[in-house]
Motif scaffolding. Structure first.
Motif, PDB file in Angstrom:
ATOM      1  N   THR A 173      44.091  43.275  52.986  1.00  0.00           N
ATOM      2  CA  THR A 173      45.321  42.561  53.324  1.00  0.00           C
ATOM      3  C   THR A 173      45.101  41.375  54.254  1.00  0.00           C
ATOM      4  N   GLY A 174      44.111  41.430  55.120  1.00  0.00           N
ATOM      5  CA  GLY A 174      43.840  40.327  56.032  1.00  0.00           C
ATOM      6  C   GLY A 174      43.258  39.100  55.349  1.00  0.00           C
ATOM      7  N   LEU A 175      42.866  39.233  54.080  1.00  0.00           N
ATOM      8  CA  LEU A 175      42.272  38.116  53.347  1.00  0.00           C
ATOM      9  C   LEU A 175      43.225  37.495  52.324  1.00  0.00           C
ATOM     10  N   ILE A 176      44.440  38.030  52.223  1.00  0.00           N
ATOM     11  CA  ILE A 176      45.401  37.498  51.258  1.00  0.00           C
ATOM     12  C   ILE A 176      45.615  36.008  51.519  1.00  0.00           C
ATOM     13  N   GLY A 177      45.465  35.218  50.469  1.00  0.00           N
ATOM     14  CA  GLY A 177      45.683  33.788  50.544  1.00  0.00           C
ATOM     15  C   GLY A 177      44.510  32.981  51.059  1.00  0.00           C
ATOM     16  N   SER A 178      43.429  33.649  51.473  1.00  0.00           N
ATOM     17  CA  SER A 178      42.264  32.889  51.944  1.00  0.00           C
ATOM     18  C   SER A 178      41.372  32.532  50.754  1.00  0.00           C
ATOM     19  N   ARG A 179      40.430  31.654  50.991  1.00  0.00           N
ATOM     20  CA  ARG A 179      39.554  31.142  49.944  1.00  0.00           C
ATOM     21  C   ARG A 179      38.926  32.286  49.156  1.00  0.00           C
ATOM     22  N   THR A 180      39.003  32.249  47.869  1.00  0.00           N
ATOM     23  CA  THR A 180      38.472  33.195  46.879  1.00  0.00           C
ATOM     24  C   THR A 180      39.195  34.543  46.855  1.00  0.00           C
ATOM     25  N   PHE A 181      40.325  34.666  47.556  1.00  0.00           N
ATOM     26  CA  PHE A 181      41.093  35.907  47.519  1.00  0.00           C
ATOM     27  C   PHE A 181      42.493  35.637  46.967  1.00  0.00           C
ATOM     28  N   LEU A 182      43.121  36.695  46.502  1.00  0.00           N
ATOM     29  CA  LEU A 182      44.441  36.586  45.878  1.00  0.00           C
ATOM     30  C   LEU A 182      45.499  36.075  46.845  1.00  0.00           C
ATOM     31  N   THR A 183      46.475  35.391  46.285  1.00  0.00           N
ATOM     32  CA  THR A 183      47.665  35.005  47.040  1.00  0.00           C
ATOM     33  C   THR A 183      48.712  36.107  46.883  1.00  0.00           C
ATOM     34  N   GLY A 184      49.746  36.029  47.680  1.00  0.00           N
ATOM     35  CA  GLY A 184      50.832  36.996  47.544  1.00  0.00           C
ATOM     36  C   GLY A 184      51.449  36.960  46.158  1.00  0.00           C
ATOM     37  N   ALA A 185      51.616  35.763  45.608  1.00  0.00           N
ATOM     38  CA  ALA A 185      52.203  35.623  44.271  1.00  0.00           C
ATOM     39  C   ALA A 185      51.310  36.279  43.213  1.00  0.00           C
ATOM     40  N   GLU A 186      50.014  36.142  43.349  1.00  0.00           N
ATOM     41  CA  GLU A 186      49.093  36.761  42.385  1.00  0.00           C
ATOM     42  C   GLU A 186      49.130  38.280  42.486  1.00  0.00           C
ATOM     43  N   ILE A 187      49.259  38.796  43.684  1.00  0.00           N
ATOM     44  CA  ILE A 187      49.367  40.252  43.868  1.00  0.00           C
ATOM     45  C   ILE A 187      50.651  40.759  43.233  1.00  0.00           C
ATOM     46  N   ARG A 188      51.744  40.051  43.442  1.00  0.00           N
ATOM     47  CA  ARG A 188      53.019  40.435  42.809  1.00  0.00           C
ATOM     48  C   ARG A 188      52.904  40.365  41.288  1.00  0.00           C
ATOM     49  N   TYR A 189      52.175  39.382  40.787  1.00  0.00           N
ATOM     50  CA  TYR A 189      51.960  39.258  39.341  1.00  0.00           C
ATOM     51  C   TYR A 189      51.235  40.489  38.804  1.00  0.00           C
TER      52      TYR A 189
ATOM     53  N   HIS B 242      51.149  43.455  39.992  1.00  0.00           N
ATOM     54  CA  HIS B 242      52.091  44.578  40.046  1.00  0.00           C
ATOM     55  C   HIS B 242      53.118  44.485  38.921  1.00  0.00           C
ATOM     56  N   SER B 243      53.597  43.281  38.650  1.00  0.00           N
ATOM     57  CA  SER B 243      54.600  43.105  37.591  1.00  0.00           C
ATOM     58  C   SER B 243      54.042  43.414  36.208  1.00  0.00           C
ATOM     59  N   CYS B 244      52.725  43.357  36.062  1.00  0.00           N
ATOM     60  CA  CYS B 244      52.067  43.699  34.790  1.00  0.00           C
ATOM     61  C   CYS B 244      51.873  45.203  34.635  1.00  0.00           C
ATOM     62  N   GLY B 245      52.270  45.970  35.648  1.00  0.00           N
ATOM     63  CA  GLY B 245      52.165  47.421  35.573  1.00  0.00           C
ATOM     64  C   GLY B 245      50.926  47.999  36.231  1.00  0.00           C
ATOM     65  N   HIS B 246      50.116  47.154  36.840  1.00  0.00           N
ATOM     66  CA  HIS B 246      48.928  47.639  37.534  1.00  0.00           C
ATOM     67  C   HIS B 246      49.334  48.248  38.872  1.00  0.00           C
ATOM     68  N   VAL B 247      48.522  49.161  39.377  1.00  0.00           N
ATOM     69  CA  VAL B 247      48.729  49.747  40.686  1.00  0.00           C
ATOM     70  C   VAL B 247      48.066  48.826  41.702  1.00  0.00           C
ATOM     71  N   VAL B 248      48.790  48.487  42.751  1.00  0.00           N
ATOM     72  CA  VAL B 248      48.258  47.639  43.821  1.00  0.00           C
ATOM     73  C   VAL B 248      48.345  48.412  45.127  1.00  0.00           C
ATOM     74  N   GLY B 249      47.231  48.436  45.848  1.00  0.00           N
ATOM     75  CA  GLY B 249      47.197  49.126  47.128  1.00  0.00           C
ATOM     76  C   GLY B 249      46.344  48.375  48.126  1.00  0.00           C
ATOM     77  N   SER B 250      46.291  48.903  49.334  1.00  0.00           N
ATOM     78  CA  SER B 250      45.524  48.278  50.406  1.00  0.00           C
ATOM     79  C   SER B 250      44.105  48.839  50.447  1.00  0.00           C
ATOM     80  N   HIS B 251      43.181  47.973  50.773  1.00  0.00           N
ATOM     81  CA  HIS B 251      41.776  48.356  50.963  1.00  0.00           C
ATOM     82  C   HIS B 251      41.376  47.957  52.377  1.00  0.00           C
ATOM     83  N   SER B 252      42.219  48.261  53.326  1.00  0.00           N
ATOM     84  CA  SER B 252      42.122  47.955  54.749  1.00  0.00           C
ATOM     85  C   SER B 252      42.647  46.555  55.031  1.00  0.00           C
TER      86      SER B 252
END
Length: 99
Positions: free
Chosen positions: A57-73, A75-85
């Protein structure tokens, strides 16, 4: 993915597993939340499969990591999304004299 598709059980969400079904079960898991997760999620979805994506979660939106919009995407596709610290400490390089 072709090899997995040729196998006896396609990847499923952990919440959809039938542990009484003969032949076993299969889940796909992807850690850290790098930008490749979107293309992986899309490739799984083309086959009708769902994956588990664990995000630092601390890397969301940083270089080479997912943005919030991509994470929501994902999830919207039916994938499970969780935290990895939040910070993903490097537990494999702790001060144990192994460098």
């Amino acid at each position: 993915m072709d090899a997995i598709a040729a196998g006896p059980c396609p990847p499923e969400r952990v919440t959809d597993l039938d542990l009484t079904r003969p032949g076993g079960t299969c889940c796909s898991q992807f850690d850290d939340g790098g930008t490749s997760a979107v293309s992986i999620g899309d490739a799984l979805a083309v086959r009708g499969w769902k994956g588990h994506f664990f995000i630092v979660t601390g890397l969301i939106g940083s270089r080479t990591f997912l943005t919030g919009a991509e994470i929501r995407y994902l999830h919207s596709c039916g994938h499970v999304v969780g935290s990895h610290s939040d910070t993903h400490p490097d537990i494999f390089r702790s001060n144990h004299g192994t460098g």
